[in-house]
Design an enzyme around this catalytic site. Structure first.
Site, PDB file in Angstrom:
ATOM      1  N   ASN A 136       0.576  -0.767   0.029  1.00  0.00           N
ATOM      2  CA  ASN A 136      -0.016   0.131  -0.178  1.00  0.00           C
ATOM      3  C   ASN A 136       0.688   1.300  -0.083  1.00  0.00           C
ATOM      4  O   ASN A 136       1.365   2.126   1.045  1.00  0.00           O
ATOM      5  CB  ASN A 136      -1.002  -0.398   1.500  1.00  0.00           C
ATOM      6  CG  ASN A 136      -2.007   1.002   1.351  1.00  0.00           C
ATOM      7  OD1 ASN A 136      -1.761   2.233   0.672  1.00  0.00           O
ATOM      8  ND2 ASN A 136      -2.640   0.865   1.612  1.00  0.00           N
ATOM      9  N   CYS A 139      -2.363   5.528   0.239  1.00  0.00           N
ATOM     10  CA  CYS A 139      -3.378   6.445   1.169  1.00  0.00           C
ATOM     11  C   CYS A 139      -2.786   7.086   1.329  1.00  0.00           C
ATOM     12  O   CYS A 139      -1.658   7.460   1.866  1.00  0.00           O
ATOM     13  CB  CYS A 139      -2.916   4.940   2.488  1.00  0.00           C
ATOM     14  SG  CYS A 139      -4.533   5.495   3.941  1.00  0.00           S
ATOM     15  N   CYS A 388     -23.429  18.215 -27.614  1.00  0.00           N
ATOM     16  CA  CYS A 388     -25.340  17.656 -27.493  1.00  0.00           C
ATOM     17  C   CYS A 388     -25.292  16.617 -26.935  1.00  0.00           C
ATOM     18  O   CYS A 388     -26.316  15.793 -25.982  1.00  0.00           O
ATOM     19  CB  CYS A 388     -25.550  17.739 -29.234  1.00  0.00           C
ATOM     20  SG  CYS A 388     -24.221  17.276 -30.231  1.00  0.00           S
TER      21      CYS A 388
END
Lengths: 437, 449
Positions: A136, A139, A388
């Site tokens: 990790n 974080c 559009c």
């Protein structure tokens, strides 16, 4: 029926849908419920060092933004890594892996940026029988202030160093989870690869203040009058994540590096898009936190159905197929001409295409034809911008149609089917004679 | 068919107290905050929105809905009041199914329009409960005096806009209460909790508006005198008379003017005192027919039948309003016209109706008849003007109604008119409000040069 089984860097799972390391994977109870619902694997909520666990705030940890009907579009959190004791987590992981041997179980890890703590934690998770580890480095709050998480992920040299330690001290497949809170995601990806990572996973959450409480004059979530940045995730981050995945997939240095795709995956279609961009599997969190674990059944069925329709027998059959089509702007074909077409049978006459075009684009859509409220594209003005299409509330009512013959009524130039990009365009002072590809 | 009066069943207090309050509670419960936000999210914020075009008062509907969606319901109400100071009542009584909601693009798309009427009510109710006071301020006094005849929707709308422009307004009202049909007409379940009176207070709170009650035009005050005394006159007198059935027995005691009965019902503080027949026949096809039939059913009548001489499509009441009546147990029969009333003494006991047929607007009786037992017959076949107060001034009339131009100006230089008393009107509260507003703007322009 398509084969959804997944083998990601040697980690097998019955389908490519894993739960990301996050609150849904914090304990045995949740994870077993997830497996019962059909999830192919989980990355257990990040484990820290042995000893007193981290603590979380005791007030609100999540903030959100919503679309119409309060449909959750983006979620942020200030929760930290697991706040449960390491021993309990390890014991539960072991039990879960024993109970569910066919499902992938990956340990997410975050310890201080020194070799010894990494060696220690790797030794411990090995006992659980887990299938791999995920580092990790992403974080963005709380842990990063202590020199972990994103603080490592933002320094490629640290990433490479930690990955090298992990490869040295463990035989488990190593997945390096990258933070999006950097300028160019290719650098940390290259560092992870150079360090010997088996794969990268991305994205972790994005630094965010999700909103300001205008009464308390403080960020939400607010803890006793104060707030802090959190990690942003959910459907709103998917475009950012897809781009980062694409960057890594098509980078010469990292091409072919296995990727676990993370970021706003909510439906089978989202997952298929990540796979098309080269991901070997996907990780999901916010969708489960919004709707519960059952959504995986829609994902499995939807992906399977799509693959059957397309004739893809396995994930590998279409994985990465979109990668070659991700290019730089300068290589886009400037001879490709499209015009918007409004299907008058589907049009409900809300007029949003007209006002969007009239106020903010190219004045290319009528609001009145022969005194009657009617919305038609004026080909002489339409640059084919697609605005559009995007503001129309009716699916498929406005489509972009390629012009293949005649002249573009806007430019009066004949349609040229030959590929020609900016590199050879006469307006380009650096133009080459032959288009580069 | 001989029926003796002894069998006529008319009585008050057919229901228990609980049933009265239940039957006459709000026909549409107001939206909760959650419902309003969910519904507001459905609006597409259309360009040149069809709903806005369909609204007689041109309320900026997409804007007020967006203001609800963004958590600004009071701002939403102001957007509504800017165009329609009776936005609260119109939210309750407008036939939205034939106006804004009929043309909503989500009606086109899904057959389910955004609930514009209920959202308008949410915003205006929120404002009334949360703020309550006038969102508008009077301009500096102009010293101009405007007389307004009738304190109904047209008159009050004109009064409010005129007062806003700094003129001094005197309203002459024949009754003892303002509000016109908001107060005396329309079904009770559309205007609960004395809303009409609360709205009158809200409107007049802008200041500069004096209402003289019990002052009827042609009797207590003359139009020619008003023209003489005031800088401008606006007539919003409504329609005082109702059409007769034009058959013998029309004047029987239980052959009743629906408008009058509804007025009594609206003013009643005890619904259990109202006389209600067991078998009731209503003649007519407009909103009044629906309102009287539904309410008399809710008051405890056993069989209520609306008889209308043409098809369902030709009815003045919308399909939705017909459904409201039918859902409440009213039977609607088409292609029937009154032929004779069976009268004994001064009481009707049955009505004979002739079947009709018609194409391209022509209508004829088939000769075949049916007789329905009737303890009460309600006449709801239209209202008519009283032109006598106007004749002396030489104001141009069209079939007894006042002729006006696009500015709601009459043929007289100092007189404007609006609401049900003018020719070519739509007989809707919202249209009357618009008349009053347009007239006030033109009066202002005329007086101030």
């Amino acid at each position: 029926m398509a084969d959804l089984t997944s083998n990601f860097v040697g980690i097998k799972s019955p389908n490519p849908f894993w739960l990301a390391s996050a609150p849904p994977t914090d304990k045995k109870y949740n994870v077993e419920r997830a497996f019962e619902a059909g999830w192919g694997g989980v990355v257990w909520k990040t484990l820290g060092e042995a000893g007193p666990p981290v603590v979380n705030v005791n007030g609100p940890r999540y903030g959100a933004i919503w679309g119409a009907d309060r449909r959750l579009a983006g979620l942020n959190n200030i929760e930290l890594i697991t706040d449960r004791d390491l021993e309990i987590n390890l014991q539960e992981m072991k039990e879960v892996k024993q109970n569910w041997p066919d499902r992938a179980l990956v340990a997410s890890l975050m310890v201080p940026c020194e070799e010894e703590p990494w060696k220690r934690i790797l030794d411990r998770v090995l006992e659980t029988g887990c299938d791999g580890v995920e580092l990790n480095f992403g974080c963005p709050h709380g842990m990063s202030e202590r020199g972990m998480g994103a603080a490592v992920g933002q320094v490629p040299e640290y990433i490479q160093m930690v990955v090298e330690w992990c490869k040295k001290h463990s035989n488990l497949p190593v997945i390096t989870k990258l933070t999006p809170n950097i300028t160019d995601v290719r650098y940390p990806a290259r560092a992870a690869k150079n360090g010997g990572t088996d794969a990268v996973s991305l994205i972790n959450t994005i630094n965010s203040i999700v909103s300001i409480d205008l009464d308390q004059m403080a960020p939400i979530p607010t803890i006793d009058g104060k707030g802090t940045h959190g990690g942003y995730c959910g459907p709103a981050v998917k475009p950012i994540a897809l781009n980062m995945v694409g960057e890594i997939a098509r980078d010469k240095e990292t091409a072919g590096l296995p990727i676990s795709g993370i970021g706003g995956i909510t439906t089978w279609r989202d997952a298929a898009e990540y796979i098309a961009l080269g991901c070997g599997n996907v990780q999901v969190c916010t969708a489960a936190m919004t709707y519960g674990f059952k959504i995986v059944q829609e994902m499995i069925e939807g992906l399977s159905n799509y693959m059957d329709e397309k004739g893809y027998k396995s994930i590998e059959d279409f994985r990465g197929m979109a990668v070659p089509n991700v290019t730089d702007w300068q290589y886009l074909n400037l001879n490709y001409v499209t015009k918007a077409k409004i299907n008058q049978d589907l049009c409900i006459s809300c007029g949003r295409c007209h006002i969007a075009c009239e106020d903010t684009s190219h004045q290319a859509i009528t609001n009145m034809v022969d005194g009657v409220r009617k919305f038609e594209v004026i080909d002489e003005e339409c640059v084919g911008c697609n605005l559009c299409v995007n503001v129309c509330p009716v699916d498929n009512c406005i489509t972009m149609e390629e012009m293949t013959a005649g002249s573009d009524p806007r430019t009066q130039k004949p349609i040229d089917r030959e590929y020609a990009n900016w590199t050879t365009h006469p307006n380009n002072p650096m133009a080459a004679v032959e288009p580069a590809e | 068919m001989a029926t003796s009066n002894a069998s006529i069943d008319i009585k008050a207090g057919r229901l228990s107290p609980d049933q009265y309050s239940k039957n006459f509670e709000d026909i549409h419960a107001p939206l909760t905050r959650h419902e309003a936000i969910v519904e507001a999210d459905r609006c597409y914020f259309c360009y040149d929105a069809p709903c806005m075009t369909a609204c007689p008062t041109s309320i900026d509907i997409p804007m007020f809905i967006r203001e609800i969606a963004t958590g600004n319901p009071n701002g939403s109400a102001k957007t509504i009041f800017e165009q329609n100071i009776m936005g609260g009542m119109c939210a309750r009584v407008c036939p939205t199914e034939t106006l804004c909601e009929e043309v909503c693009v989500r009606e086109t798309a899904e057959g389910k329009p955004v609930k514009i009427g209920l959202l308008q009510r949410y915003a205006t109710d929120h404002y009334m409960a949360d703020i309550g006071s006038q969102p508008f301020e009077r301009a500096a006094s102009t010293g101009k005096k405007i007389a307004i005849v009738g304190a109904g929707p047209a008159g009050l709308s004109c009064a409010h806009r005129s007062a806003m422009h700094g003129h001094d307004v005197t309203v002459f009202e024949a009754r003892e209460k303002a509000g016109g049909l908001n107060e005396f007409g329309i079904a009770a379940y559309k205007s609960t909790d004395d809303f009409a009176a609360a709205e009158v207070d809200f409107i007049t709170s802008i200041g500069g508006i004096e209402i003289k009650y019990g002052t009827a035009l042609g009797k207590d005050v003359l139009l020619e005198d008003l023209i003489e005394t005031y800088d401008a006159v606006f007539i919003g007198a409504g329609l005082p008379y109702v059409n007769d059935l034009s058959i013998d027995g029309d004047d029987a005691d239980n052959c009743i003017d629906a408008v009058k009965y509804i007025a009594e019902l609206r003013q009643s503080d005890d619904l259990s005192k109202l006389p209600v027949g067991r078998d009731v026949v209503v003649i007519g096809g407009g909103m009044t027919a629906i309102d009287i039939a539904t309410q008399i059913k809710l008051l405890g009548a056993e069989n209520v039948t609306i008889c209308y001489r043409r098809s369902a499509d030709a009815m003045g009441a919308s399909a939705y309003e017909q459904e409201v009546a039918q859902t409440n147990g009213v039977t609607i029969r088409h292609w029937l016209q009154p032929k004779a009333l069976h009268v004994d003494g001064n009481m009707v006991n049955a009505i004979e109706l002739e079947y009709t047929s018609g194409t391209n607007g022509s209508l004829s009786g088939t000769g075949e008849t049916i007789t329905l037992k009737a303890d009460q017959v309600f006449k709801a076949i239209g209202q008519t003007p009283d032109d006598t107060p106007f004749t002396k001034t030489g104001i141009e009339l069209v079939k007894g109604r006042i002729g006006v131009d696009e500015n709601r100006k009459t043929s007289h230089a100092k007189v404007w008119a609006g609401g049900d008393c003018v020719a070519g009107g739509e007989d809707l509260t919202v249209a009357s409000v618009e008349d009053g507003k347009i007239a006030a703007e033109h009066i202002h322009k005329t007086l101030m040069g």
